[in-house]
Design a protein around this motif. Structure first.
Motif, PDB file in Angstrom:
ATOM      1  N   LEU A  36       0.863  -1.168   0.000  1.00  0.00           N
ATOM      2  CA  LEU A  36       0.000   0.000   0.000  1.00  0.00           C
ATOM      3  C   LEU A  36       0.904   1.223   0.000  1.00  0.00           C
ATOM      4  O   LEU A  36       1.644   1.476   0.941  1.00  0.00           O
ATOM      5  CB  LEU A  36      -0.863  -0.030   1.263  1.00  0.00           C
ATOM      6  N   GLY A  38       1.597   5.346  -0.540  1.00  0.00           N
ATOM      7  CA  GLY A  38       0.916   6.626  -0.413  1.00  0.00           C
ATOM      8  C   GLY A  38       1.784   7.594   0.348  1.00  0.00           C
ATOM      9  O   GLY A  38       2.629   7.179   1.137  1.00  0.00           O
ATOM     10  N   LYS A  44      -2.909   5.394   5.120  1.00  0.00           N
ATOM     11  CA  LYS A  44      -2.392   4.022   5.199  1.00  0.00           C
ATOM     12  C   LYS A  44      -2.519   3.462   6.613  1.00  0.00           C
ATOM     13  O   LYS A  44      -3.067   2.382   6.828  1.00  0.00           O
ATOM     14  CB  LYS A  44      -0.896   3.973   4.802  1.00  0.00           C
ATOM     15  N   THR A  45      -1.998   4.219   7.571  1.00  0.00           N
ATOM     16  CA  THR A  45      -1.990   3.730   8.945  1.00  0.00           C
ATOM     17  C   THR A  45      -3.405   3.663   9.514  1.00  0.00           C
ATOM     18  O   THR A  45      -3.740   2.750  10.259  1.00  0.00           O
ATOM     19  CB  THR A  45      -1.077   4.612   9.821  1.00  0.00           C
ATOM     20  N   GLN A  85       4.343   1.033  13.071  1.00  0.00           N
ATOM     21  CA  GLN A  85       5.351   1.911  12.498  1.00  0.00           C
ATOM     22  C   GLN A  85       6.333   2.400  13.564  1.00  0.00           C
ATOM     23  O   GLN A  85       7.531   2.431  13.340  1.00  0.00           O
ATOM     24  CB  GLN A  85       4.600   3.090  11.888  1.00  0.00           C
ATOM     25  N   ASP A 159       3.580  -1.967   8.952  1.00  0.00           N
ATOM     26  CA  ASP A 159       3.389  -0.544   8.702  1.00  0.00           C
ATOM     27  C   ASP A 159       4.768   0.110   8.601  1.00  0.00           C
ATOM     28  O   ASP A 159       5.457   0.240   9.602  1.00  0.00           O
ATOM     29  CB  ASP A 159       2.563   0.070   9.839  1.00  0.00           C
ATOM     30  N   GLU A 160       5.156   0.469   7.410  1.00  0.00           N
ATOM     31  CA  GLU A 160       6.466   1.075   7.153  1.00  0.00           C
ATOM     32  C   GLU A 160       7.586   0.247   7.780  1.00  0.00           C
ATOM     33  O   GLU A 160       8.328   0.741   8.632  1.00  0.00           O
ATOM     34  CB  GLU A 160       6.514   2.504   7.735  1.00  0.00           C
ATOM     35  N   THR A 190       2.799  -1.282   4.182  1.00  0.00           N
ATOM     36  CA  THR A 190       2.684   0.084   3.703  1.00  0.00           C
ATOM     37  C   THR A 190       4.098   0.609   3.560  1.00  0.00           C
ATOM     38  O   THR A 190       5.001   0.192   4.271  1.00  0.00           O
ATOM     39  CB  THR A 190       1.953   1.002   4.689  1.00  0.00           C
ATOM     40  N   HIS A 192       6.426   4.209   1.798  1.00  0.00           N
ATOM     41  CA  HIS A 192       6.470   5.256   0.793  1.00  0.00           C
ATOM     42  C   HIS A 192       7.746   5.166  -0.026  1.00  0.00           C
ATOM     43  O   HIS A 192       8.066   6.051  -0.780  1.00  0.00           O
ATOM     44  CB  HIS A 192       6.200   6.663   1.343  1.00  0.00           C
ATOM     45  N   ILE A 207      -2.830   4.859  -2.327  1.00  0.00           N
ATOM     46  CA  ILE A 207      -3.849   5.568  -1.561  1.00  0.00           C
ATOM     47  C   ILE A 207      -3.402   7.020  -1.413  1.00  0.00           C
ATOM     48  O   ILE A 207      -2.216   7.306  -1.244  1.00  0.00           O
ATOM     49  CB  ILE A 207      -4.065   4.883  -0.188  1.00  0.00           C
ATOM     50  N   ASN A 208      -4.347   7.907  -1.565  1.00  0.00           N
ATOM     51  CA  ASN A 208      -4.036   9.330  -1.375  1.00  0.00           C
ATOM     52  C   ASN A 208      -5.271  10.046  -0.875  1.00  0.00           C
ATOM     53  O   ASN A 208      -6.371   9.825  -1.359  1.00  0.00           O
ATOM     54  CB  ASN A 208      -3.557   9.942  -2.688  1.00  0.00           C
ATOM     55  N   LEU A 212      -8.517   5.192  -2.355  1.00  0.00           N
ATOM     56  CA  LEU A 212      -7.693   4.200  -3.029  1.00  0.00           C
ATOM     57  C   LEU A 212      -7.781   4.521  -4.509  1.00  0.00           C
ATOM     58  O   LEU A 212      -8.832   4.371  -5.127  1.00  0.00           O
ATOM     59  CB  LEU A 212      -8.264   2.818  -2.718  1.00  0.00           C
TER      60      LEU A 212
END
Lengths: 307, 253
Positions: A36, A38, A44-45, A85, A159-160, A190, A192, A207-208, A212
């Protein structure tokens, strides 16, 4: 393909009025690695936190392994592991105690052999009696992963996972994630970092601003990546593409100064010389030329900036 | 019921006690011993008996309550505040456990500590004062119920608090004064009539009075009323906690 996680019309408005998620629909397939992507603050989170039970769901519904995450939260959450994260670890605990604690929370009896294997796989076994506060940042992240896997989840959220992690550990992490997938764990990460998605994922979602905007197989995205463009700066403007060049996938910029040839690097290499020869025959001269390749990054940026 | 989870939380919290043995056991025992020496032996020997009980013996139930109340509150509040503060609460919230199981784990551990602490102080008291316990069963019952009820209160404070200062302020500014003014060191019948009435609004009066009755068979208020008040207090705390989990108050957004 069989869906293991299904997000249906999920929306979330935070108490301050911030619209974090706007009617998200997403199916994660059994055994895939889903990335994912974004920018920061995209949602995302929030999406992950709702699925895992850390944030109250707004409207909509999430089903994990056939269990509704609200009504059947026990069954659903037993299937899910989460690596957050932030490096949120109980610093006064030892590695072994905290992994045992995580196992207990899930409602499963202690399985010392499994936990030992888990810690060995994550190179934490030698540190099992160390207090977490004495570990390095990379080690702490491994502890978080061990905690998330302590109850043998079928779906793992990362998450990251590689934020603030050095190159070597990043490679290790990717290796480990692939290993998990080979064991049948479905992985949603997720990030970036676009190269991370490119390297790891079977499918990619972008996702932004809570929406989605794209979900696609990485392979088909890569096909788009394979496209190259040759741009010719013409010495004289053209009003239209000459009919004799119709067989080439050409386009003309609106001011008539650029002739753009889109091609696939793998198959049609020969045709570039072909095209240039034909242009010379037609006495179309050009001042300059350049080629460009659209990267996932370009696609991502254009998507996120709303085109 | 997810018993493994309750056990995990309970053992985690109890392990914290052993890690902080000086703070959680030694320091309250020491301060209570000082009270016994000063009030029980030194001053107490020059004071008249209250309800036929020597002053040193009279203050034992009150001193135990004083410690149990403050320690229950601060232990339970710290127990749930720490994961909130360090961020590890994500694990509790995402685990397959219900609110009731979380509360049993945290509050059960805090209450257990208080009960052990109360008994240690009781044993310590035997070194300073002669006393007997007329109703040992009720003594334990009051100790257990008080530990549970104030651990529930502590849990509420821990969820509510957003800083260490807020965490400290309720035990220091509210619980301790209520405990001191709740008849730990005196019988409320020794107060002027107006203050006797005002004191009846202090919930600690009922705890101390009931607890003292279990020791010596004398009390400021009826034992049944004491038990009833503790029951009501527990129900109110449970209702608040249920609401906190239902709405996610300061736990989830």
């Amino acid at each position: 393909m069989q869906s293991i996680l299904s997000v249906q019309n999920l929306s979330k408005v935070y108490p301050g009025g911030f619209h974090a998620l706007k009617s998200i629909n997403l199916d994660i397939y059994h055994g895939e690695i889903f990335a994912l992507l974004g920018p920061n603050g995209a949602g995302k989170t929030t999406l992950i936190s709702i699925i895992c039970g850390i944030v109250n769901p707004g409207e909509g519904k999430v089903v994990a392994g056939g269990f509704d995450i609200v009504k059947d939260f026990r069954s659903a959450r037993q299937l899910i592991g989460l690596v957050p994260q932030e490096l949120s670890v109980p610093i006064f605990e030892t590695v072994w105690d905290t992994v045992k604690f995580s196992r207990g929370l899930s409602g499963k009896p202690l399985d010392a052999a499994y936990l030992e294997q888990l810690l060995r796989d994550l190179s934490l076994w030698d540190k099992r009696h160390s207090k977490i506060m004495t570990l390095s940042g990379g080690m702490k992240r491994r502890v978080l992963i061990a905690k998330a896997l302590a109850h043998q989840p079928r779906i793992l959220f990362l998450d990251e996972p590689t934020a603030g992690v050095d190159v070597e550990l990043r490679r290790d992490m990717w290796q480990m994630i692939r290993g998990l997938r080979d064991n049948g764990v479905t992985i949603i990460l997720t990030t970036h970092y676009i190269d991370e998605a490119e390297e790891m994922a079977d499918r990619i979602g972008v996702i932004n601003k809570g929406q989605l905007i794209l979900v696609e197989e990485k392979v088909s995205l890569m096909k788009k990546l394979g496209k190259k463009q040759l741009t010719l700066q013409l010495a004289q403007r053209l009003s239209e593409i000459p009919a004799s060049l119709a067989e080439y996938p050409l386009s003309l910029s609106s001011n008539g100064e650029q002739l753009i040839y889109t091609y696939d690097e793998q198959n049609e290499k020969v045709k570039i010389t072909d095209l240039l020869r034909r242009l010379a025959d037609l006495q179309i001269e050009f001042r300059d030329l350049n080629t460009s390749q659209s990267s996932l990054e370009d696609i991502f940026v254009s998507l996120v900036e709303g085109k | 019921m997810n018993f493994y989870a309750i056990k995990a939380i309970y053992l985690f919290e109890m392990a914290r006690t052993w890690r902080t043995l000086m703070q959680s056991i030694a320091s309250p025992v020491l301060s209570t011993s000082l009270y016994f020496i000063v009030f029980g032996s030194a001053i107490g020997s020059r004071m008249a008996e209250i309800d036929g009980i020597s002053y040193g013996a009279y203050i034992i139930p009150g001193l135990i309550m004083l410690t149990v109340l403050t320690e229950s509150t601060s232990n339970a509040s710290f127990g749930i505040y720490m994961p909130k503060f360090s961020g590890t609460i994500y694990e509790i919230l995402s685990a397959p456990i219900s609110a009731a199981e979380i509360v049993i784990g945290y509050v059960g551990a805090a209450a257990s500590k208080s009960i052990v602490l109360g008994l240690i102080i009781l044993i310590t008291a035997t070194f300073f004062v002669d006393f007997s316990i007329q109703h040992p069963f009720w003594m334990l019952a009051f100790l257990v119920l008080t530990s549970i009820s104030f651990s529930l209160l502590g849990f509420i404070i821990g969820v509510w608090a957003q800083s260490f200062e807020q965490l400290q302020i309720v035990p220091l500014m509210i619980i301790a004064p209520l405990a001191f003014l709740g008849g730990s060191f005196y019988s409320i019948h020794m107060l002027p009539p107006l203050w006797q009435t005002i004191t009846l609004f202090n919930p600690v009066v009922y705890l101390v009075s009931g607890f003292r009755w279990s020791f010596y068979g004398v009390s400021d208020v009826q034992v049944g009323i004491s038990l009833g008040m503790i029951g009501i207090f527990i129900l109110i705390c449970l209702a608040i906690i249920a609401w906190m989990f239902k709405t996610g108050y300061k736990l989830k957004v």
